[in-house]
Design a protein around this motif. Structure first.
Motif, PDB file in Angstrom:
ATOM      1  N   GLY A   5       0.808  -1.237   0.000  1.00 42.12           N
ATOM      2  CA  GLY A   5       0.000   0.000   0.000  1.00 42.12           C
ATOM      3  C   GLY A   5       0.828   1.268   0.000  1.00 42.12           C
ATOM      4  N   ASN A   6       2.015   1.212   0.576  1.00 45.30           N
ATOM      5  CA  ASN A   6       2.828   2.423   0.678  1.00 45.30           C
ATOM      6  C   ASN A   6       3.360   2.835  -0.695  1.00 45.30           C
ATOM      7  OD1 ASN A   6       5.132   4.141   1.055  1.00 45.30           O
ATOM      8  ND2 ASN A   6       5.123   3.548   3.209  1.00 45.30           N
ATOM      9  N   ARG A   7       2.962   4.033  -1.122  1.00 48.88           N
ATOM     10  CA  ARG A   7       3.280   4.502  -2.479  1.00 48.88           C
ATOM     11  C   ARG A   7       4.792   4.660  -2.700  1.00 48.88           C
ATOM     12  NH1 ARG A   7      -0.151   6.928  -6.582  1.00 48.88           N
ATOM     13  NH2 ARG A   7       1.079   6.459  -8.406  1.00 48.88           N
ATOM     14  N   ILE A   8       5.491   5.097  -1.654  1.00 48.61           N
ATOM     15  CA  ILE A   8       6.938   5.325  -1.803  1.00 48.61           C
ATOM     16  C   ILE A   8       7.616   3.992  -2.145  1.00 48.61           C
ATOM     17  CG2 ILE A   8       9.059   6.087  -0.638  1.00 48.61           C
ATOM     18  CD1 ILE A   8       7.258   7.752   1.237  1.00 48.61           C
ATOM     19  N   ILE A   9       7.222   2.941  -1.387  1.00 49.04           N
ATOM     20  CA  ILE A   9       7.859   1.635  -1.604  1.00 49.04           C
ATOM     21  C   ILE A   9       7.407   1.029  -2.931  1.00 49.04           C
ATOM     22  CG2 ILE A   9       8.170  -0.701  -0.671  1.00 49.04           C
ATOM     23  CD1 ILE A   9       7.559   0.535   2.104  1.00 49.04           C
ATOM     24  N   SER A  10       6.097   1.070  -3.187  1.00 50.97           N
ATOM     25  CA  SER A  10       5.603   0.407  -4.400  1.00 50.97           C
ATOM     26  C   SER A  10       6.180   1.056  -5.661  1.00 50.97           C
ATOM     27  CB  SER A  10       4.080   0.384  -4.445  1.00 50.97           C
ATOM     28  OG  SER A  10       3.588   1.693  -4.436  1.00 50.97           O
ATOM     29  N   ASP A  11       6.258   2.386  -5.680  1.00 53.53           N
ATOM     30  CA  ASP A  11       6.822   3.062  -6.850  1.00 53.53           C
ATOM     31  C   ASP A  11       8.295   2.705  -7.022  1.00 53.53           C
ATOM     32  OD1 ASP A  11       4.428   4.162  -7.337  1.00 53.53           O
ATOM     33  OD2 ASP A  11       4.968   6.241  -6.943  1.00 53.53           O
ATOM     34  N   LYS A  12       8.994   2.706  -5.901  1.00 55.18           N
ATOM     35  CA  LYS A  12      10.425   2.383  -5.935  1.00 55.18           C
ATOM     36  C   LYS A  12      10.610   0.950  -6.453  1.00 55.18           C
ATOM     37  CE  LYS A  12      14.331   3.966  -5.190  1.00 55.18           C
ATOM     38  NZ  LYS A  12      14.747   5.165  -5.853  1.00 55.18           N
ATOM     39  N   ALA A  13       9.726   0.047  -5.991  1.00 54.92           N
ATOM     40  CA  ALA A  13       9.835  -1.350  -6.397  1.00 54.92           C
ATOM     41  C   ALA A  13       9.552  -1.508  -7.895  1.00 54.92           C
ATOM     42  CB  ALA A  13       8.860  -2.196  -5.578  1.00 54.92           C
ATOM     43  N   LEU A  14       8.557  -0.774  -8.391  1.00 54.14           N
ATOM     44  CA  LEU A  14       8.226  -0.900  -9.822  1.00 54.14           C
ATOM     45  C   LEU A  14       9.369  -0.389 -10.696  1.00 54.14           C
ATOM     46  CD1 LEU A  14       4.452   0.093  -9.855  1.00 54.14           C
ATOM     47  CD2 LEU A  14       5.466  -2.170  -9.973  1.00 54.14           C
ATOM     48  N   ILE A  15       9.962   0.710 -10.277  1.00 59.24           N
ATOM     49  CA  ILE A  15      11.105   1.240 -11.037  1.00 59.24           C
ATOM     50  C   ILE A  15      12.257   0.224 -10.987  1.00 59.24           C
ATOM     51  CG2 ILE A  15      12.827   3.097 -11.163  1.00 59.24           C
ATOM     52  CD1 ILE A  15      10.060   4.098 -11.823  1.00 59.24           C
ATOM     53  N   ALA A  16      12.418  -0.386  -9.803  1.00 62.59           N
ATOM     54  CA  ALA A  16      13.486  -1.384  -9.654  1.00 62.59           C
ATOM     55  C   ALA A  16      13.254  -2.560 -10.596  1.00 62.59           C
ATOM     56  CB  ALA A  16      13.530  -1.872  -8.217  1.00 62.59           C
ATOM     57  N   LEU A  17      11.974  -2.939 -10.737  1.00 63.61           N
ATOM     58  CA  LEU A  17      11.653  -4.071 -11.622  1.00 63.61           C
ATOM     59  C   LEU A  17      12.002  -3.746 -13.073  1.00 63.61           C
ATOM     60  CD1 LEU A  17       8.293  -5.337 -10.137  1.00 63.61           C
ATOM     61  CD2 LEU A  17      10.511  -6.464 -10.061  1.00 63.61           C
ATOM     62  N   VAL A  18      11.727  -2.507 -13.467  1.00 66.40           N
ATOM     63  CA  VAL A  18      12.063  -2.106 -14.840  1.00 66.40           C
ATOM     64  C   VAL A  18      13.571  -2.274 -15.055  1.00 66.40           C
ATOM     65  CG1 VAL A  18      12.071  -0.195 -16.492  1.00 66.40           C
ATOM     66  CG2 VAL A  18      10.184  -0.443 -14.904  1.00 66.40           C
ATOM     67  N   ARG A  19      14.315  -1.914 -14.023  1.00 66.94           N
ATOM     68  CA  ARG A  19      15.770  -1.948 -14.148  1.00 66.94           C
ATOM     69  C   ARG A  19      16.314  -3.378 -14.099  1.00 66.94           C
ATOM     70  NH1 ARG A  19      19.391   2.505 -11.033  1.00 66.94           N
ATOM     71  NH2 ARG A  19      21.423   1.854 -11.740  1.00 66.94           N
ATOM     72  N   LEU A  20      15.706  -4.195 -13.220  1.00 67.75           N
ATOM     73  CA  LEU A  20      16.276  -5.529 -13.005  1.00 67.75           C
ATOM     74  C   LEU A  20      15.732  -6.595 -13.947  1.00 67.75           C
ATOM     75  CD1 LEU A  20      16.348  -5.691  -9.095  1.00 67.75           C
ATOM     76  CD2 LEU A  20      18.265  -5.296 -10.630  1.00 67.75           C
ATOM     77  N   ASP A  21      14.477  -6.442 -14.352  1.00 62.78           N
ATOM     78  CA  ASP A  21      13.856  -7.483 -15.167  1.00 62.78           C
ATOM     79  C   ASP A  21      14.491  -7.506 -16.555  1.00 62.78           C
ATOM     80  OD1 ASP A  21      12.283  -9.379 -16.198  1.00 62.78           O
ATOM     81  OD2 ASP A  21      10.409  -8.236 -16.169  1.00 62.78           O
ATOM     82  N   GLU A  22      15.166  -8.602 -16.848  1.00 64.56           N
ATOM     83  CA  GLU A  22      15.880  -8.653 -18.135  1.00 64.56           C
ATOM     84  C   GLU A  22      14.942  -8.726 -19.334  1.00 64.56           C
ATOM     85  OE1 GLU A  22      18.554 -11.666 -16.967  1.00 64.56           O
ATOM     86  OE2 GLU A  22      20.158 -10.227 -16.567  1.00 64.56           O
ATOM     87  N   LYS A  23      13.735  -9.216 -19.107  1.00 66.25           N
ATOM     88  CA  LYS A  23      12.794  -9.335 -20.232  1.00 66.25           C
ATOM     89  C   LYS A  23      12.243  -7.960 -20.640  1.00 66.25           C
ATOM     90  CE  LYS A  23      10.459 -12.720 -18.243  1.00 66.25           C
ATOM     91  NZ  LYS A  23       9.251 -13.426 -17.939  1.00 66.25           N
ATOM     92  N   LYS A  24      12.279  -7.027 -19.735  1.00 71.00           N
ATOM     93  CA  LYS A  24      11.774  -5.662 -19.966  1.00 71.00           C
ATOM     94  C   LYS A  24      10.367  -5.676 -20.564  1.00 71.00           C
ATOM     95  CE  LYS A  24      15.764  -3.754 -18.906  1.00 71.00           C
ATOM     96  NZ  LYS A  24      15.979  -3.232 -17.574  1.00 71.00           N
ATOM     97  N   ASP A  25       9.525  -6.564 -20.047  1.00 67.49           N
ATOM     98  CA  ASP A  25       8.183  -6.623 -20.645  1.00 67.49           C
ATOM     99  C   ASP A  25       7.193  -5.667 -19.965  1.00 67.49           C
ATOM    100  OD1 ASP A  25       7.897  -7.905 -18.283  1.00 67.49           O
ATOM    101  OD2 ASP A  25       7.259  -9.828 -19.105  1.00 67.49           O
TER     102      ASP A  25
END
Lengths: 469, 368
Positions: free
Chosen positions: B164-184
């Motif tokens: 629910g915490n927007r600071i964490i969820s946004d940070k996590a989504l950006i992190a996924l863009v960076r880490l996810d090699e499939k970039k889907d």
């Protein structure tokens, strides 16, 4: 007789209690807002804005009137700001000195065929100039007939083509990352129509090439009092209003606005000396009248440093002007007062400004006079009197210490231990030494307003401390 | 005026309250100064102690031709681990230094920094933060693991994307863009709430380093129920020159929402989509009253129209009531070449020189 005197004293007591209550609420709200801001932006990668095509363009508009001594340095410092897509519009507002000539020779400026449209009415523009040197490609200079600061800002608005306009005082020192920080609220929330930044006092700070090198507390007591006052106003008052979305004042020294809305609302009002507050109120009023959801953001980061008046005379002129500006804005938009159509602005911000900002000096003076009347009639309970006096003094200290706390937990710019002690000592003296003068200047401002005074009043400056060679 | 206790008591209470709070705040500030200065001293000490060791470790790994003997590296690692002991501050200083190193390096050197980070067990230190109760600490953990490219923690970060915490969820989504090699960008499918320009900007920053072929087809989100996601996808299709999106963008020109239409016009302009010229021209009647949209449309047409056909297409906009639109039309025509420029000059002459000032402006080399 006794009953009416009692009733009057109750009115004063209620007023004082309301002031204290509002302050307590503001302190709470501002600390919450400050904490949220610090948390949200702790890991913000501002540098991403630099390389992004999604970042909006910004036009910096800086009016200059008789700034020949410092204009070249000031423009150079603006050219060194960190932002990708921005232009600097210097408006030479009919200077009588060599401001324009200095810019022409320093930046190799030539006249260009700019087809300027007067979307907002201003005094005639004589010419628009640009540099032949590509290093200064961001710079545009408007040379126009003198019309005052608001008129000059309007000329800049007419020329600007970017989505956002930053209206600044040309002699301020802007932190190099200021634009990146100021633009973020617009990126986070599409309803933001304006954002303001904290203005700090740069007297005795070390400034080199238009950049702040070292933050120091001012040596002059008068400037020190203003440091305390600014921290209190910016870190407590304005942050709390931002939390409520009721902010109606962005300092003229540094504010960022959506150009189209500023223009649609009619631009700056040249007939007032409080054009900064008036524009924010008018933009918000326009948004309410067109039923647009909107927000005015505020950045607690110290982004802009200005030289505070260090003599009573100049400070008096400044406060006189602020009082007249506040009155003019409140009077011009009086229909907003207690008008639910204007939401929180009409129902809270405007009444607050009217009752506790504009009216406060009158109430204080009336209170003092009332006290003398009661004393002359031998109707003062001295125990209670001294108790209330001590309580209000403690309240003033509490408020200042809250501002110091906000500074401590956030930006921590005055790093030396003795700075805290010095500031606290200033807070202890301020109610007796500085506050009465502020009240007097405000009263005088209102009297001048009644007399129809419209002048800005000359603001002489000493200049920043330069590094020793 | 009377000294009744009913008046005095609240004043006493308020006075004592303010005085006590003031004393507490001032003491806190002074104590905080002492703590901050002690912390700074310790951090400086750790920084000085570690910077040399880290640099040595990285330099040896990168530049020694035969590589550092494993025993030497193990020794250095063990020494560093020992010096950090169990001090969180020491570990944090080490993590910060490694992140700074990582951000300043690329290629093999960057990989070495990532390896050293793991060998020192600092990824466990960062990972531990993800389960902290403090949201700042969690966000910091995500940030550290992302900056050190710890792909192994994707699942843990994915879970944080839904908190629910927007600071964490946004940070996590950006992190996924960076880490996810499939970039889907899978999270866009179900993204709730407004995808702010700030988030878009962060996502874009991580996408621009990806090979264009590895990017997803942004057109799949054009009609996403979340309009902010749709708008983001439209702008990205233009930014990354996904020509395959042109037909879908042309269809969007018929959309009822003006924001979508304007965004589609921008994207078509970036794609220089000549094939959409007719669809764009057909829009002019519908958008005639919208100054902003018309200015965009004219700008777009100026970019994609054939020079031989340019004046015929664009001269219609020279009579638009808005100055901005007329200005864009003159500018677009002038950009089509000397022939079009001559035509507009003749047109100006025939129309009482009403475009002369715009022409002068457009032709001024310092203004363009």
């Amino acid at each position: 007789m006794w009953d009416s005197l009692h009733a009057v004293s109750v009115v004063f007591a209620v007023y004082a209690a309301a002031v204290v209550l509002f302050s307590l609420v503001f302190v709470t709200l501002s600390i919450i807002q400050l904490k949220t801001y610090m948390q949200v932006n702790r890991f913000a990668e501002y540098k991403y804005i630099l390389s992004s095509p999604l970042a909006p363009g910004i036009s910096l508009i800086a009016p200059a009137y008789n700034e020949g001594l410092t204009i070249v340095d000031n423009v150079k410092s603006l050219l060194a700001l960190v932002y990708n897509n921005y232009e600097i519009i210097i408006v030479n507002d009919g200077s009588k000195d060599d401001t324009l000539q200095k810019m022409i020779s320093a930046f190799d400026l030539v006249k260009v065929n700019f087809d300027l449209q007067y979307r907002v009415q201003t005094k005639a523009v004589r010419q628009v100039l640009k540099s032949r040197n590509k290093a200064f490609r961001r710079l545009v200079v408007i040379d126009k007939e003198n019309g005052g600061k608001a008129d000059a800002l309007n000329a800049g608005l007419n020329l600007s083509k970017n989505d956002l306009v930053a209206c600044i005082d040309v002699d301020c020192v802007i932190e190099s990352e200021a634009l990146l920080k100021m633009v973020k609220p617009f990126l986070e929330d599409s309803t933001v129509i304006a954002s303001g930044g904290v203005v700090r006092i740069a007297n005795s700070c070390r400034v080199e090439d238009g950049r702040l090198i070292e933050v120091r507390l001012p040596e002059s007591n008068l400037a020190l009092m203003q440091v305390m006052e600014y921290i209190r106003a910016f870190l407590i008052g304005r942050l709390a209003w931002t939390k409520l979305n009721g902010l109606i004042l962005i300092s003229g020294a540094f504010g960022l606005f959506k150009r189209e809305i500023a223009v649609q609302a009619g631009g700056y009002d040249s007939s007032t000396v409080g054009e900064d507050m008036e524009l924010v109120v008018r933009m918000r009023r326009w948004m309410y009248e067109h039923n647009y959801k909107h927000r005015v953001a505020y950045i607690p980061d110290p982004l802009c440093w200005t030289e505070a008046p260090s003599s009573n005379k100049v400070l008096g002129r400044q406060r006189n002007r602020w009082t007249r500006g506040t009155f003019e804005t409140l009077y011009t938009h009086r229909t907003m007062l207690f008008n639910y159509r204007y939401g929180l602005i009409g129902m809270l911000s405007f009444p607050y400004w009217m009752l506790f900002e504009w009216l406060a000096p009158f109430v204080e003076i009336a209170g003092v006079l009332f006290f003398f009347v009661l004393a002359a009639m031998g109707m003062i309970n001295w125990n209670l009197f001294f108790l209330i006096l001590a309580c209000m003094y403690c309240y003033a200290l509490f408020l200042s210490s809250c501002a110091l706390l906000a500074e401590e937990i956030s930006f921590y710019r005055y790093t030396r231990k003795r700075d805290v002690v010095k500031m606290f000592l200033i807070a202890m003296v301020e109610p007796f030494w500085f506050h009465p003068r502020v009240i007097w200047w405000a009263i005088k401002g209102n009297i001048d307003q009644l007399k129809g005074k419209k002048e800005w009043g000359e603001m002489t400056r000493k200049g920043f401390v330069k590094p020793t060679v | 005026m009377t000294g009744h206790p009913i008046y005095e008591l609240p004043v006493w209470i308020a006075g004592i309250f303010f005085l006590a709070c003031t004393a507490a705040i001032v003491s806190f500030i002074l104590a905080s100064r002492i703590v901050k200065s002690l912390k700074k001293k310790r951090m400086d000490y750790f920084r000085n102690a570690y910077s040399k060791s880290i640099n040595n470790l990285i330099m040896h790994e990168v530049y020694s031709s035969s590589g550092n003997p494993p025993s030497a590296q193990s020794f250095q690692i063990a020494e560093l681990k020992k010096s950090m002991n169990s001090s969180s501050l020491a570990k944090q200083v080490m993590v910060d230094q490694m992140i700074t190193q990582r951000e300043n390096l690329s290629g093999a050197s960057a990989k070495v920094v990532e390896q050293v980070y793991e060998l020192l067990g600092l990824h466990h230190f960062s990972l531990k933060k993800l389960s902290s109760l403090n949201s700042i600490s969690r966000a910091q953990g995500v940030s550290e693991l992302t900056k050190m490219h710890c792909h192994a923690v994707i699942d843990e970060i994915k879970a944080l994307g839904e908190v629910g915490n927007r600071i964490i969820s946004d940070k996590a989504l950006i992190a996924l863009v960076r880490l996810d090699e499939k970039k889907d960008l899978f999270f866009l499918d179900n993204y709730k709430g407004e995808l702010s320009k700030w988030m878009q900007l962060n996502i874009y920053h991580h996408l621009r380093d990806v090979h264009p072929r590895a990017l997803p087809e942004f057109s799949r989100w054009f009609n996403n129920s979340n309009m902010s996601v749709g708008l983001f996808a439209i702008s990205m299709s233009g930014e990354f020159k996904q020509s395959s999106a042109i037909p879908a963008l042309a269809i969007l020109l018929r959309h009822t929402d003006p924001q979508i239409v304007e965004s589609a016009i921008d994207a078509l302009e970036q794609l220089e989509a000549h094939s959409a010229c007719e669809e764009l021209l057909a829009l002019s009647d519908r958008l005639w009253s919208s100054e902003r949209a018309m200015a965009k449309l004219v700008k777009c047409l100026g970019r994609i129209v054939l020079p031989s056909d340019g004046f015929r297409v664009l001269h219609l906009f020279l009579n638009h009531p808005s100055y901005e639109v007329r200005f864009e039309a003159v500018k677009a025509i002038c950009s089509l070449g000397p022939e079009a420029r001559e035509t507009i000059e003749s047109f100006d002459e025939a129309n009482g020189f009403q475009y002369s000032k715009i022409l002068l402006h457009v032709k001024d080399s310092l203004l363009n």
